[in-house]
Design an enzyme around this catalytic site. Sequence first.
Site, short mmCIF file in Angstrom:
data_model
loop_
_atom_site.label_atom_id
_atom_site.label_comp_id
_atom_site.label_asym_id
_atom_site.label_seq_id
_atom_site.Cartn_x
_atom_site.Cartn_y
_atom_site.Cartn_z
N ASP A 178 0.94 -1.16 -0.27
CA ASP A 178 0.02 -0.38 -0.43
C ASP A 178 0.89 1.48 -0.27
O ASP A 178 2.51 1.61 0.02
CB ASP A 178 -1.11 0.18 0.87
CG ASP A 178 -0.28 0.05 2.75
OD1 ASP A 178 1.02 0.44 2.71
OD2 ASP A 178 -0.75 -0.90 3.32
N LYS B 165 -4.67 0.78 -3.52
CA LYS B 165 -5.64 0.54 -2.21
C LYS B 165 -6.49 1.29 -2.63
O LYS B 165 -6.86 1.93 -2.65
CB LYS B 165 -5.46 -1.07 -1.67
CG LYS B 165 -4.83 0.05 -0.76
CD LYS B 165 -4.30 -1.02 0.89
CE LYS B 165 -4.29 -0.27 2.00
NZ LYS B 165 -3.91 -1.01 3.03
N ARG C 13 -9.85 0.92 0.38
CA ARG C 13 -10.71 0.37 1.00
C ARG C 13 -12.04 -0.32 0.69
O ARG C 13 -12.83 1.46 0.81
CB ARG C 13 -10.16 1.20 2.53
CG ARG C 13 -10.36 0.80 3.31
CD ARG C 13 -9.72 0.92 4.96
NE ARG C 13 -8.64 0.86 4.62
CZ ARG C 13 -8.03 -0.05 5.06
NH1 ARG C 13 -8.57 -1.15 5.47
NH2 ARG C 13 -6.16 0.04 4.92
N ASP D 189 6.35 -5.14 4.66
CA ASP D 189 4.70 -4.20 5.76
C ASP D 189 4.92 -4.78 7.15
O ASP D 189 5.81 -5.22 7.40
CB ASP D 189 3.26 -5.01 4.88
CG ASP D 189 2.06 -3.53 4.95
OD1 ASP D 189 2.96 -2.42 5.36
OD2 ASP D 189 1.20 -3.99 4.91
N GLY E 150 -5.03 -10.77 6.55
CA GLY E 150 -4.70 -10.85 5.39
C GLY E 150 -5.09 -10.57 4.57
O GLY E 150 -4.78 -10.93 3.04
N THR F 6 -5.17 -7.70 2.59
CA THR F 6 -4.34 -6.73 1.54
C THR F 6 -2.83 -7.93 1.26
O THR F 6 -2.82 -7.25 0.24
CB THR F 6 -4.04 -5.71 2.81
OG1 THR F 6 -5.09 -4.45 3.45
CG2 THR F 6 -2.58 -4.84 2.36
#
Length: 158
Positions: free
Chosen positions: A25, A48, A50, A74, A80, A82
């Site tokens: 992201d 991304k 949401r 990240d 899990g 994303t």
Amino acid sequence: SFWASVIQEQLKKIDKKNRCIVSPDHGGRERASAVAQQLGASFAFVRKIRLAHDNAVGYELVGDVAGTVAIVVDDIIDTGRTAASAGELLKANGAAAVYGCFTHAVFSDAAYEQIQKGCFERIFVTDTLGGTLKHNDRVHCVSINEYVCQQSREWLRK
């Protein structure tokens, strides 16, 4: 950095020129970019959207992962979703393999199931949150304490 060291040790069989470090992201771009620079690897990131407070979907990849081993870096893996979405996008854009490195392993909801059915070859997480992590063929816990102790010993030698 910690993840650069883990990648060098755990994924040493992967040609260094064939690695691409990926942020799943916009918010993690600096972190992942720093790891890429340390490793001399290419860099990409996922844009991304949401859909809900706990559900984000990657819709665009910025960078080229075709033929590379993409390594998602990240700070946290919670549901899990994303991570799985980023992994799917990387594979759809030609990544030869996808790995993940996540500092804090929350693994709420059906995160293990997301990972098991996802496209990750392996996911590395740390023991920062304590508790018991389910080790399986895709999830491997790396001790942050060992890294900190090693760094301290090296600092003391100087």
